[in-house]
Design an enzyme around this catalytic site. Structure first.
Site, short mmCIF file in Angstrom:
data_model
loop_
_atom_site.label_atom_id
_atom_site.label_comp_id
_atom_site.label_asym_id
_atom_site.label_seq_id
_atom_site.Cartn_x
_atom_site.Cartn_y
_atom_site.Cartn_z
N THR A 547 0.85 -1.19 0.00
CA THR A 547 0.00 0.00 0.00
C THR A 547 0.89 1.24 0.00
OG1 THR A 547 -1.81 -1.13 1.11
CG2 THR A 547 -1.82 1.26 1.25
N PHE A 549 1.21 5.22 0.70
CA PHE A 549 0.60 6.21 1.58
C PHE A 549 1.14 7.60 1.26
CE2 PHE A 549 0.49 2.26 3.90
CZ PHE A 549 -0.72 2.27 4.59
#
Ligand code: PEP
Ligand code: MN
Length: 648
Positions: A547, A549
């Site tokens: 992921t 960010f």
């Protein structure tokens, strides 16, 4: 013994307890951990632990079973992080120390420092006193070498590490070195250990040529017992029957040390192998095995090196290795530690973003806030959420994290100045974009992206401390967490999937319910936070699960490193080729686009905003020209969401 203090112990009780223990001949260290504060009391025990347990403010007493006490994991559960100048060794970072075997001349060490710094080393090594097998070999330049080493360190903003070979040099060397190295041949030179320990300076303790792990930890204990808290272990290969390599790297020593001790461990693949070609693979294996970093020999021209040339990397080899380490780091859940780039160093370590009014405070992501204030960071989710874990990976210094209910709350907290930073996920490599956050940027024009990081998502099944995998019947998690562990859940059909609003929140829920049949899917860090147990880790179906960010701040905040990425957003008129024309502006300037995303414009059906991420060239003017030109082609101009440093 380990004395766990009551949460509400008063300062007087603490003082009395310390005085009592010291009067009984114990050395006392206070260790503030994530969950509890302890006194580590070490000495020739004369007190019955049961008597100590009865004293006010004491919760419980745990005897340390190992012969090494201060170095032992029994004393301190959290990893020790050793600060050396601007860098920290241990925890979630990988540090690389590099330089020649020996300082040979002023020019040689300055040139090596420049080379290794440019490739990403954060500290400079170089021997001034060389313990050589043969008395006829080059013995080092002595104090003159230290002077050159210090000059090179200062010129390139790098702390320096060098070996101390005898007690009589310790005082003289103190003013030069940032990290004392104790060589393999001196690991059990106890007088040297005591003297160096008393300086209180950080020490890199190499493992002796034929030392057991316990002997090595006992040597670390000498350093710790004599006054330094900052010991870093270094595995550099041991003597075995094998002669092909110079030594045999004991790679399993890394996980063994991680279990037995809280001290960080580096690996020296150069002395371990003695052969240049073997250094990169062994270095990568060490990182994969959990080492906190590496110390590597590099020389501008190893064929001319006065010592250890055969094991010394050429600059190009080191540069390639650093790139490979960068790729490997997220796989083991770490980040490669970095120093600010040199141009920034000259400008005082900071780059200004377009400023609108008063600054909060200027802050560099690799440096603590100047006035000793701990930066506050808002994230969405409960404690232990993946966003919080990404925060801890990104910031290379102490931060305070603040959980928020929604992504919008994160934006609000930043905008209102309740926190200096926010962190929000933008995209998952499997599930795609987090559209809500893209849309929020449009509603918060005063918020900018000031950084970017990526985290490998490793899901764990977490249950009560006394639960077993077989007992679990209900699994709580965010729907994405459940979906990403589909294979594991299919293989355990008796586990019912229960969607929950948050991964870490589901761990808190299971902890509260207290049922052994309940478990949650979340980051393993959440298990520690809620006093739960990891029943199985790495249960995600696809291990390539990352992921990305964004780190947010108010527009007026300055960031610390030269930006290498930018994000912009714009809309185009509803005419043939209008998006193409904008893309052409980027192509004509050789600007590399990393992502293009379109989002519907609220209140304008079938009209779209385009979000573009691109690599920022060294010459920011090229980017600014492109923005100006796209602005003319677009409906309402271009908004720059941020120019920032990506750490991926
Ligand atoms: C060195 O680092 O240059 C050195 C001599 O290492 P070791 O003590 O591990 O042999
Ligand atoms: Mn060497």
């Amino acid at each position: 013994m380990v004395i766990v203090l009551e949460k509400h112990i008063t300062p007087e009780q603490k003082r009395d307890l310390r005085t009592y223990l010291e009067s009984k001949g114990y050395q006392v260290r206070e260790i503030v951990g994530q969950e509890e504060t302890i006194f580590g009391a070490v000495g020739i025990s004369r007190v019955d632990p049961r008597d100590v347990e009865l004293l006010p403010g004491v919760q419980r007493v745990i005897p340390i079973s190992k012969p090494y006490k201060l170095a032992s994991r029994e004393l301190k559960k959290d990893d020790t992080i050793v600060p050396i100048g601007p860098i920290k060794i241990g925890g979630k970072r990988i540090v690389v120390i590099a330089g020649p075997c020996a300082v040979e001349s002023r020019e040689q060490i300055l040139e090596t420092a420049r080379i290794v710094r440019a490739s990403g080393a954060v500290a400079l090594r170089g021997g001034a006193f060389k313990p050589r097998t043969s008395p006829y070999s080059f013995q080092g330049l002595g104090e003159e070498g230290l002077k050159y080493l210090k000059e090179a360190g200062e010129t390139f903003g790098m702390p320096i590490a060098t070996e101390v070979v005898a007690t009589e040099y310790v005082d003289m060397m103190q003013e030069y070195v940032d990290l004392f190295q104790i060589g393999a041949r001196n690991m059990q030179n106890f007088e040297l250990l005591k003297k160096v320990g008393r300086t209180g300076k950080p020490v890199l303790l190499k493992r002796g040529l034929s030392a057991t792990i316990e002997e090595w930890l006992m040597a670390a204990e000498y350093l710790l017992a004599h006054g330094t808290d900052h010991v870093i272990l270094c595995e550099r290969g041991i003597r075995t029957f094998e002669t092909y390599t110079r030594n045999t790297l004991d790679i399993s020593a890394i996980p063994v040390i991680k279990k037995l001790s809280h001290l960080p461990i580096l690996v020296d693949p150069s002395h371990a192998t003695g052969i240049r070609e073997k250094v990169p693979p062994v270095a990568l294996a060490s990182i994969a095995a959990g080492a906190d970093g590496l110390i590597i020999e590099v020389h501008p021209d190893p064929s001319k090196a006065l010592s250890d040339g055969a094991q010394t990397l050429f600059p190009e080899q080191f540069e390639k290795l650093m790139r490979d380490i960068e790729v490997l780091a997220p796989v083991v859940g770490k980040e490669v530690a970095k120093l600010p780039s040199m141009e920034e160093g000259k400008e005082g370590g900071r780059v200004s973003l377009p400023s609108s009014g008063k600054r909060l405070h200027s802050i560099a992501v690799d440096k603590p806030v100047p006035h000793g204030q701990v930066p506050r960071i808002a994230f969405q989710g409960e404690r232990g959420a993946y966003s919080e874990m990404a925060t801890l990976n990104y910031f290379h210094f102490e931060v305070e994290t603040y959980p928020q209910r929604s992504f919008q709350d994160v934006f609000d907290a930043v905008l209102e100045g309740r926190v200096e930073y926010g962190i929000v996920p933008l995209e998952n490599s499997l599930a795609g974009s987090v559209h809500e956050n893209y849309d929020l940027f449009l509603r918060y024009p005063d918020i900018k992206i000031v950084g970017e990081t990526q985290l490998r998502i490793v899901h764990s099944l977490i249950g009560l401390p006394d639960a077993t995998l077989e007992e679990v019947r209900k699994v709580f998690s965010h729907p994405q967490g459940l979906a990403q562990c589909a294979r594991f859940l299919d293989e355990h059909p008796y586990m019912e999937k229960v969607p929950f609003y948050d991964t870490a929140g589901s761990v808190a829920h299971v902890a509260k319910e207290g049922k052994k049949e309940y478990a949650a899917i979340a980051h393993e860090g959440a298990a520690r936070i809620y006093g739960m147990k990891v029943l199985k880790s790495g249960i995600e179906t696809n291990p390539l699960n990352y992921t990305r960010f964004a780190i947010l701040a108010r527009a007026e905040l300055e960031v610390g490193e030269r930006p290498n990425k930018a994000s912009i957003v714009f809309s185009t008129p509803d005419r043939p080729g209008s998006l193409f024309k904008c893309m052409k502006v980027l192509a004509d300037r050789n600007l590399n686009m990393k992502k293009l995303e379109s989002r519907p414009i609220a209140g304008k059906p079938w009209q779209y905003m385009f979000y573009v991420d691109l690599e920022l060239p060294e010459d920011v003017e090229i980017f600014k020209e492109a923005v100006a030109e796209i602005s003319d082609l677009s409906e309402d101009g271009v908004r720059i969401l941020g120019m920032y440093r990506t750490r991926t």
